[in-house]
Design an enzyme around this catalytic site. Structure first.
Site, PDB file in Angstrom:
ATOM      1  CG  ASP A  18      23.857  39.741  15.641  1.00 48.94           C
ATOM      2  OD1 ASP A  18      23.609  39.337  14.494  1.00 48.94           O
ATOM      3  OD2 ASP A  18      24.398  40.835  15.873  1.00 48.94           O
ATOM      4  CE  LYS A  23      24.048  25.458  18.169  1.00 45.72           C
ATOM      5  NZ  LYS A  23      24.542  25.432  19.532  1.00 45.72           N
ATOM      6  CG  HIS A  48      21.374  34.624   9.708  1.00 43.38           C
ATOM      7  ND1 HIS A  48      20.154  34.345   9.159  1.00 43.38           N
ATOM      8  CD2 HIS A  48      21.211  35.797  10.372  1.00 43.38           C
ATOM      9  CE1 HIS A  48      19.296  35.308   9.486  1.00 43.38           C
ATOM     10  NE2 HIS A  48      19.926  36.195  10.203  1.00 43.38           N
ATOM     11  CB  THR A 140      24.389  47.081   8.526  1.00 42.92           C
ATOM     12  OG1 THR A 140      23.308  47.197   7.580  1.00 42.92           O
ATOM     13  CG2 THR A 140      23.888  46.386   9.775  1.00 42.92           C
ATOM     14  CB  THR A 359      27.714  38.146  11.945  1.00 43.99           C
ATOM     15  OG1 THR A 359      27.515  37.550  13.224  1.00 43.99           O
ATOM     16  CG2 THR A 359      28.098  37.077  10.956  1.00 43.99           C
ATOM     17  CB  THR A 360      26.648  42.301   9.095  1.00 42.43           C
ATOM     18  OG1 THR A 360      25.846  41.136   8.939  1.00 42.43           O
ATOM     19  CG2 THR A 360      26.555  43.129   7.832  1.00 42.43           C
ATOM     20  CB  THR A 361      29.099  46.083  11.170  1.00 38.60           C
ATOM     21  OG1 THR A 361      28.663  45.707  12.475  1.00 38.60           O
ATOM     22  CG2 THR A 361      27.904  46.409  10.299  1.00 38.60           C
ATOM     23  NE  ARG A 363      28.009  48.264  13.749  1.00 37.16           N
ATOM     24  CZ  ARG A 363      26.802  48.782  13.572  1.00 37.16           C
ATOM     25  NH1 ARG A 363      26.571  50.038  13.878  1.00 37.16           N
ATOM     26  NH2 ARG A 363      25.826  48.063  13.077  1.00 37.16           N
ATOM     27  CG  ASP A 393      28.541  28.381  25.457  1.00 38.12           C
ATOM     28  OD1 ASP A 393      27.375  28.579  25.057  1.00 38.12           O
ATOM     29  OD2 ASP A 393      29.546  28.739  24.813  1.00 38.12           O
TER      30      ASP A 393
END
Ligand code: GDP
Ligand code: IMO
Ligand code: MG
Length: 492
Positions: A18, A23, A48, A140, A359-361, A363, A393
């Site tokens: 992650d 990007k 992603h 996951t 992004t997947t789970t 959490r 940022d």
């Protein structure tokens, strides 16, 4: 005179995943014409994210380059395939993201498959770990570990089995399922009640992760009702499962998407196309070099672009390492700079949807300040030539920023991560504190746009990431990210 060959680059995550690889891949495709993007490890445990027309698009199996109208996604044999989830991701692209992937995604027939019983096994093993003395891994629950284990254990079930002779597939599947049921009930001590619960949990997880496609009506929600496979006699009914696998086989066959990915990559390069290898996960989740056993079951380090495609090491010219400019991980395992207070600050202040949630789970990600011992170590593992620092940022509001420069273990200062991951629980991070800048950097597009303290922080970060070997090649900046959008990037 021969044609000029295409360029070849890998994008590799330098910590626990992650880091913002999606990007960077997206930027390289859009700005450097890397139309061909190859995934070579992992599966849909990856998530992603790329921004497409101001909308966040999440990809799991399919290479991120496919969101571009001319992008081609190649899925090498080192990656695993869950056929139903792959199908749903294509639907997501079409119906939710507004991307037509027709004729632009190709699969290697040697990809090993994640079957439903691998997903059950993944969860059953976590239940068994919790019951025993082992700490949960916090997987996951996509079945990745069990499917890679079957690949190595032999025989796993591969895409060419699914697409080949149905009678042979049926025989292999029945034998494998029987073996798994013996494992679940006989070895792992799973009860029928627990199996039913796992099937319900899988339904819920899939419904949640596919909610956007479900809302379009493109999928019948009953496909996620895995309790239809349950039978009180044996646990899982092979006939019902085989029926559904043969149906998805038909659908995949109709796509005409199966290719020799290694050959494809070589041909396209010679024809002048630029090739980008998109790593799944991050180096510290590498099954050999990462924080074992709290790792994934593949090789996220850059070298896996070779074995997972396959190509030789001299094929790759550039290795871009992606490092978040602070540290996060999802799931269990050691994390020397973990700092809950820092995590709350980061999650609270970003105001961005999904900020530091998996992004997947979904959490919450565990967070901590920047740790250059990690980046210095993993940059070496992949012979990084350029560094893409992401999420500068996020540090904007901080009054001061701590950077971990070394670890201390038993009175000794370490520049590199100890090789026994257990020592990671015992190390004391050594920090250096730099002043923050407390200014918005999200509009910066050039190095000179950054506040002076942000530049000082970045300079020091890069200096600390250099290999601790005199005479070693210097790592330079590729880019610094200042926001999730493609153009929110300072490129060097
Ligand atoms: P990956 O698995 O490495 O591709 O990373 P993920 O997509 O799982 O998570 C990275 C998250 O950070 C995504 O939501 C990205 O949109 C976001 N992101 C990437 N780079 C930046 C950045 O420089 N600034 C901010 N604010 N967000 C970023
Ligand atoms: P991307 O590609 C972050 C983590 C899981 C768990 C461990 C093992 O988006 O960076 P697994 O299901 O692979 O057996 O889980 O690995 N994990 C990730 N963490 N990003 C990922 O992928 C990950 N893929 C797996 O959270 O700790
Ligand atoms: Mg991710």
């Amino acid at each position: 005179m021969g044609r000029t060959k295409g360029k070849t680059t890998t994008v590799t995550g330098l910590s626990w995943g992650d880091e913002g690889k999606g990007k960077i891949v997206d930027w390289l495709v859009a700005n450097h014409g890397y139309w061909v993007v190859v995934r070579h490890n992992g599966a849909n445990n990856a998530g992603h994210s790329v921004y497409l027309d101001n909308r966040l698009v999440h990809l799991h199996f399919i290479p991120s380059g496919v969101v571009h109208p001319d992008g081609v996604g190649l899925m090498g044999a080192g990656e695993l395939l869950e056929p139903f989830a792959f199908w749903n991701e294509r639907l997501y692209l079409e119906r939710v993201a507004g991307v037509d992937p027709t004729g632009r995604i190709f699969l290697d027939p040697r990809m090993n498959l994640i079957m439903l019983f691998h997903r059950v096994e993944d969860m059953a093993r976590e239940v068994a770990r919790k019951r025993g003395t082992d700490e949960e891994i916090g997987t996951t629950a996509k079945g990745v570990g069990p499917a890679y284990a079957d690949l190595a254990q032999r025989p796993g079930i591969r895409l060419h089995h699914l697409l080949g002779d149905p009678t042979e597939f049926e025989e292999t599947f029945r034998a494998k399922l029987l073996e798994k049921l013996n494992l679940f009930f006989g070895v792992l001590g799973l009860t029928h009640e627990e199996l039913r619960t796992i099937l319900q949990q899988l339904r819920q997880k899939d419904q949640e992760s596919c909610h956007e496609i479900l809302e379009t009506g493109a999928i019948d929600p009953r496909v996620f009702d895995y309790s239809r496979y349950y039978t009180s006699s044996t646990g899982l009914d092979p006939s019902a499962m085989i029926h559904d696998y043969l149906e998805i086989a038909e659908q995949i066959r109709a796509l005409d998407c199966v290719r020799d990915i290694g050959l494809e990559v070589n041909r396209r390069r010679v024809a002048g196309e630029n090739i980008l290898f998109e790593g799944g996960q991050g180096s510290l989740l590498d099954v050999v070099y990462g924080t074992y056993p709290h790792v994934t079951s593949s090789h996220p380090i850059a070298g896996s672009a070779c074995t997972g495609t396959p190509i030789g090491p001299t094929f790759i010219e550039e290795v871009i390492g992606v490092a978040k400019l602070f540290t996060t991980r999802v799931g269990g395992g050691p994390f020397p700079v973990e700092d809950e207070g820092f995590g709350e600050q980061i999650r609270g202040m970003s105001g961005q949807p999904g900020a530091e949630y998996g992004t997947t789970t979904g959490r919450p990600r565990r967070c901590g300040p920047p740790d250059t011992v990690i980046t210095r170590t993993t940059a070496l593992w992949s012979s990084i030539t350029q560094l893409a620092g992401t999420k500068l940022d996020f540090l904007d509001p901080l009054e001061e920023i701590k950077i971990c420069t070394q670890y201390e273990l038993g009175g000794e200062k370490l520049d590199l991560m100890p090789m026994d991951p257990k020592d990671l629980d015992r190390v004391e991070p050594v920090f250096e504190t730099l002043p923050g800048w407390q200014e918005d950097t999200s509009q910066a597009r050039r190095w000179s746009d950054l506040p002076i303290n942000a530049r000082r922080f970045c300079d020091r970060y890069l200096e600390l990431c250099q290999p601790p070997i005199e005479g070693a090649d210097e790592i330079t900046w590729h880019s610094i990210g200042v926001g999730p959008n493609r153009e929110q990037l300072i490129v060097f």
